[in-house]
Design a protein around this motif. Structure first.
Motif, PDB file in Angstrom:
ATOM      1  N   THR A 167      30.508  32.073  36.276  1.00 14.20           N
ATOM      2  CA  THR A 167      29.605  33.228  36.232  1.00 14.20           C
ATOM      3  C   THR A 167      30.240  34.294  35.348  1.00 14.20           C
ATOM      4  O   THR A 167      31.391  34.183  34.941  1.00 14.20           O
ATOM      5  CB  THR A 167      29.400  33.808  37.650  1.00 14.20           C
ATOM      6  N   ALA A 168      29.468  35.309  35.076  1.00 15.33           N
ATOM      7  CA  ALA A 168      29.967  36.368  34.189  1.00 15.33           C
ATOM      8  C   ALA A 168      31.098  37.138  34.839  1.00 15.33           C
ATOM      9  O   ALA A 168      31.958  37.694  34.173  1.00 15.33           O
ATOM     10  CB  ALA A 168      28.827  37.301  33.820  1.00 15.33           C
ATOM     11  N   ALA A 169      31.117  37.159  36.128  1.00 19.74           N
ATOM     12  CA  ALA A 169      32.080  38.024  36.801  1.00 19.74           C
ATOM     13  C   ALA A 169      33.477  37.435  36.828  1.00 19.74           C
ATOM     14  O   ALA A 169      34.417  38.109  37.168  1.00 19.74           O
ATOM     15  CB  ALA A 169      31.608  38.286  38.226  1.00 19.74           C
TER      16      ALA A 169
ATOM     17  N   LEU B 126      30.329  35.378  28.992  1.00 22.59           N
ATOM     18  CA  LEU B 126      28.892  35.205  29.219  1.00 22.59           C
ATOM     19  C   LEU B 126      28.219  36.561  29.411  1.00 22.59           C
ATOM     20  O   LEU B 126      28.810  37.464  29.982  1.00 22.59           O
ATOM     21  CB  LEU B 126      28.661  34.383  30.488  1.00 22.59           C
ATOM     22  N   PRO B 127      26.996  36.662  29.000  1.00 20.25           N
ATOM     23  CA  PRO B 127      26.257  37.875  29.350  1.00 20.25           C
ATOM     24  C   PRO B 127      26.040  37.894  30.854  1.00 20.25           C
ATOM     25  O   PRO B 127      25.939  36.850  31.488  1.00 20.25           O
ATOM     26  CB  PRO B 127      24.933  37.739  28.583  1.00 20.25           C
TER      27      PRO B 127
ATOM     28  N   GLY C  32      24.853  37.972  34.513  1.00 13.21           N
ATOM     29  CA  GLY C  32      23.700  37.355  35.148  1.00 13.21           C
ATOM     30  C   GLY C  32      23.547  35.894  34.784  1.00 13.21           C
ATOM     31  O   GLY C  32      22.885  35.144  35.493  1.00 13.21           O
ATOM     32  N   ARG C  33      24.140  35.480  33.698  1.00 14.77           N
ATOM     33  CA  ARG C  33      24.010  34.084  33.290  1.00 14.77           C
ATOM     34  C   ARG C  33      25.176  33.293  33.870  1.00 14.77           C
ATOM     35  O   ARG C  33      26.248  33.841  34.104  1.00 14.77           O
ATOM     36  CB  ARG C  33      24.058  33.989  31.753  1.00 14.77           C
ATOM     37  N   GLU C  34      24.942  32.031  34.060  1.00 20.32           N
ATOM     38  CA  GLU C  34      26.056  31.204  34.476  1.00 20.32           C
ATOM     39  C   GLU C  34      26.021  29.869  33.747  1.00 20.32           C
ATOM     40  O   GLU C  34      24.975  29.468  33.236  1.00 20.32           O
ATOM     41  CB  GLU C  34      26.101  31.005  35.996  1.00 20.32           C
ATOM     42  N   ARG C  35      27.123  29.247  33.678  1.00 22.59           N
ATOM     43  CA  ARG C  35      27.306  28.006  32.903  1.00 22.59           C
ATOM     44  C   ARG C  35      28.055  27.005  33.761  1.00 22.59           C
ATOM     45  O   ARG C  35      28.900  27.390  34.585  1.00 22.59           O
ATOM     46  CB  ARG C  35      28.127  28.348  31.661  1.00 22.59           C
TER      47      ARG C  35
END
Lengths: 135, 533
Positions: free
Chosen positions: B387-389, B487-488, B490-493
């Motif tokens: 995640t972005a965080a 990542l921006p 809110g987006r996750e990969r």
């Protein structure tokens, strides 16, 4: 009276030939027993009696030939008679090796037949010699 | 009636009579009531059959050829006649040798002796003569009613040999195991020095919870091994969902009781540990239990049993081969504390690889690892949700711990039985780092996270050609990293994380060796040219 001898020359010759022949017979039979024990299945409880009887026969033969020769040369009936008695034993043993041995080979048959023939002739001559000595 | 029985006994006493008549003997007559091809002596063949033969496979049947005179049956085919017919002649064969057997007075000289048929009278004598350990009437060690004979003295020490059943006061130490079907059988004795692990099914029911003996702890520790009591080493309680808890107090005997519609303290598994001395006496026995619970729908449950033997004053380290590695056994690895010379202490770590879990989430994997077994190439992996965080450095460290495990060893044993003090028998693990994007990305400021660990084990065949032993020569651990782009929010990969183990055989192929050509060793004696030299 040198010409008046009672000892049988033929018997003496026969005894001498018998001695030589018996040496050959003893060695041949012993060798053949060894050969049989190698080639055939010859368990110990059959081998032992055959060897023992061969040894007894050898002893008997030596005694018999000595007594016969002595009796014939000294013109005594007693040793000759004893020799005749021992011949009976030798004949029995020869018949054993001819018929009742564990393995009777053709060579055994031939040698024992010759031996028995010799014994027969010897016995006849011994009887004649005893008859000559006694009378 | 006794007369018929006696007659029957007479008939059964001898085997079939041997056939000695050469006219009736035919070795090529194999088919019953049918004509055998080219078998001229077959009585089942008719003249029409003989006309089809080409040759006689058995031309002559004689007795022992060493006999002076014997009968011989001669079979031949007259091919001149039309149709060909068989000629049978019975002649007397004469052996010309002077050493042919004229007669024998020994029954077994020329024939096989018929073996004695066993009857109730001579059975014991025949058994004593021909019987051996594999065919004896009373096996010595398998006497189950020991008290009937001489009950063992509880104080005497009994020396065991490998494979001998372990005796207890009343019978043998039982290790229930499945016999024929998967149901437990309590009659399997535990054998000395034979490490066994068995699993079997036991029929249960809630109503008979307390009365089935095999479900209670007492059944397994009741019998004492001849002056050695079986102590309870540890008790682990397993709940219905599979979670195991180790109990602190292991001296309390827990018997099955019914509680809240469950039958608790039911024995699910027993593990015996027997300690023995080097002369074969058992000095200690301990049992570890796994207790569980069954509900009222359960009709059967699986029990597992295990027994292991340890020699007193030794700390057994299981070998992975002797000397070469055995396929399927774990690769032995360890650490070496810093310092020179190498001290003798070591910690046996295990070379492990990440274990794939059903939920495939890397961060929830809980550190499940599986040992690397020699010869088995393995691949495992999980999926990482980024995640972005997430911060780069902690994530990279977490992934490195995940891939390598808590204590990644530094040295790998090159043989299955390498000892800790043989320095040269251990191979250091070479660590390599690779980057997924290639070398052209020299900017190290971006975040690099490890995504794959590949352990390449190179082994070779060592020793004789007939019995080659596996020897590990090289171990390389390659960590491949990739850049983590921010990542921006809110987006996750999701990226896959993999780890693998590959075993490669780098032994050079056997080369044929040829003997050297023989050389002619021609040297003249030193005084060959005597008068001139």
């Amino acid at each position: 009276n040198a010409s008046h001898q009672l000892s049988s020359v033929l018997l003496q010759i026969l005894l001498y030939i018998n001695g030589i022949y018996y040496i050959f017979y003893f060695l041949a039979t012993l060798t053949m027993i060894v050969y049989k024990s190698e080639v055939f299945s010859y368990p110990d409880n059959f081998l032992a009696p055959d060897l023992a009887l061969l040894l007894i026969m050898a002893v008997l033969e030596v005694l018999r030939l000595y007594l016969g020769s002595k009796g014939n040369l000294t013109e005594e009936e007693a040793p000759l008679g004893l020799s005749l008695a021992l011949t009976v034993g030798s004949v029995t043993l020869s018949v054993y090796f001819l018929v009742w041995q564990t393995y009777v080979l053709r060579a055994d048959v031939v040698m024992n037949a010759v031996l028995l023939f010799t014994y027969g002739l010897e016995s006849l001559l011994k009887v004649l010699a005893i008859a000559a000595f006694v009378s | 009636p006794p007369e018929i029985r006696a007659a029957a006994r007479e008939r059964t006493r001898s085997g079939p009579a041997p056939v000695t008549d050469v006219a009736k003997l035919c070795v090529c007559d194999l088919l019953v009531a049918q004509c055998d091809v080219n078998c001229c002596c077959d009585p089942d063949c008719s003249a029409a059959d003989f006309s089809l033969f080409t040759t006689c496979s058995v031309p002559i049947v004689t007795g022992d050829s060493r006999l002076c005179s014997q009968k011989a049956a001669i079979y031949s085919l007259d091919v001149e006649a039309n149709p060909p017919e068989r000629i049978f002649k019975l002649i007397d064969q004469v052996n010309p040798s002077i050493f042919c057997i004229h007669a024998t007075n020994y029954k077994n000289a020329l024939y096989f002796s018929s073996p004695e048929m066993p009857t109730s009278e001579n059975f014991d004598q025949l058994l004593k003569e021909f019987g051996s350990a594999t065919f004896s009437t009373e096996p010595d060690t398998w006497n189950m009613n020991i008290d009937a004979q001489n009950p063992p003295d509880a104080n005497e020490t009994y020396r065991y040999e490998y494979g001998v059943p372990i005796q207890t006061v009343d019978a043998f130490l039982r290790l229930p195991s499945p016999i024929v079907s998967s149901w437990c059988s309590d009659a399997n004795p535990a054998a000395f020095l034979v490490n066994q692990a068995t699993k079997c099914t036991r029929p249960v029911s809630m109503e008979k919870c307390g009365s089935i003996q095999a479900l209670s702890m007492l059944f397994y520790i009741n019998s004492s091994i001849l002056a050695v009591n079986i102590t309870v080493q540890s008790v682990v309680v397993q709940s219905l969902n599979g979670m195991r808890t180790s109990l602190n107090s292991s001296d309390v005997l827990r018997l099955p009781t019914i509680l809240d519609e469950l039958c608790i303290n039911v024995v699910l598994g027993v593990s015996y540990h027997v300690t023995y001395t080097d002369v074969g006496e058992i000095i200690e026995a301990a049992a570890s239990f796994v207790l569980g619970a069954i509900n009222k729908e359960a009709l059967s449950m699986q029990q597992s049993f295990e027994i292991s033997f340890t020699q007193v004053n030794t700390k057994p380290v299981p070998l992975s081969g002797n000397p070469g590695y055995v396929v399927g056994l774990p690769v032995r690895a360890g650490f070496w504390p810093q310092g020179y010379p190498f001290p003798n202490t070591n910690k046996y770590g295990q070379l492990t690889i990440l274990q794939s879990t059903p939920n495939q989430d890397c961060l929830a994997a809980q550190g499940a690892r599986t040992p690397i077994l020699f010869g088995y190439n393995m691949v495992s992996g999980c999926k990482l949700r980024i995640t972005a965080a997430m911060k780069c450095q902690p994530l990279a460290q977490t992934l490195l711990d995940l891939l390598k495990g808590q204590s990644f060893p530094e040295y790998v044993a090159s043989f299955g039985n390498s000892q800790a003090h043989d320095v040269l028998d251990w191979v250091p693990i070479t660590h390599l780092h690779a980057s997924e994007e290639g070398i052209y990305n020299t900017f190290q400021s971006s975040c690099q996270i490890p995504v794959s660990l590949e352990i390449a084990v190179k082994w070779t065949k060592y020793g004789s050609l007939v019995n080659p032993q596996a020897k590990i020569v090289n171990v390389t651990a390659t960590i491949t990293s990739t850049t983590l782009k921010q990542l921006p929010s809110g987006r996750e990969r999701t990226i896959p994380i993999t780890s693998s183990v590959v075993f490669t055989d780098i032994s050079s192929p056997a080369e044929p060796g040829y003997k050297a050509w023989p050389t002619i060793n021609a040297k003249l004696p030193f005084d060959f040219f005597f008068p001139f030299v």
